[in-house]
Design an enzyme around this catalytic site. Sequence first.
Site, mmCIF file in Angstrom:
data_model
loop_
_atom_site.group_PDB
_atom_site.id
_atom_site.type_symbol
_atom_site.label_atom_id
_atom_site.label_comp_id
_atom_site.label_asym_id
_atom_site.label_seq_id
_atom_site.Cartn_x
_atom_site.Cartn_y
_atom_site.Cartn_z
ATOM 1 N N GLY A 92 0.799 -1.232 0.000
ATOM 2 C CA GLY A 92 0.000 0.000 0.000
ATOM 3 C C GLY A 92 0.826 1.273 0.000
ATOM 4 O O GLY A 92 0.302 2.353 0.286
ATOM 5 N N GLN A 93 2.120 1.154 -0.314
ATOM 6 C CA GLN A 93 2.969 2.359 -0.334
ATOM 7 C C GLN A 93 2.671 3.180 -1.579
ATOM 8 O O GLN A 93 2.729 2.673 -2.702
ATOM 9 C CB GLN A 93 4.452 1.956 -0.307
ATOM 10 N N HIS A 99 8.610 6.143 5.000
ATOM 11 C CA HIS A 99 7.926 6.984 5.990
ATOM 12 C C HIS A 99 7.160 6.100 6.962
ATOM 13 O O HIS A 99 6.753 4.985 6.628
ATOM 14 C CB HIS A 99 6.983 7.985 5.320
#
Length: 113
Positions: A92-93, A99
């Site tokens: 899901g990046q 981050h």
Amino acid sequence: MADCIFCKIVSKEIPSKVVYEDDDIMAFHDIEPQAPTHVIVIPKKHIQSIDHIYEEHKELLGHILLSIKNIAKELGLEDGYRVVNNCGELGGQTVNHIHFHLLGGRQLQWPPG
Ligand code: AMP
Ligand code: ZN
């Protein structure tokens, strides 16, 4: 790195609501918060994802985690919070600059979708 939203936030080309900054890392409010408190914590140096970290990054990553603890305290999340890292497409990046999401301020559910 050119065309990286978070590198542009680091260089202040893109404005952000900064909650913490030092020589190596930065924390700012997520533009689309998924909880009452939703902060993004990043290294200033461009690293693509957890899949791109090496021995040389150990100190930086430890610094990020200790800073997340301190930021959570400063933001009043003493009753608990969640730290999320999405890695790669199936993880899901969507922004390819490593981050950590710091989420809190409500009861968070588990498991995520
Ligand atoms: P991820 O899906 O894990 O890659 O998370 C990327 C996060 O960055 C999402 O929660 C976005 O809402 C957030 N985001 C994207 N652009 C900005 C921006 N300009 N300022 C703050 N947060 C952003
Ligand atoms: Zn970047």
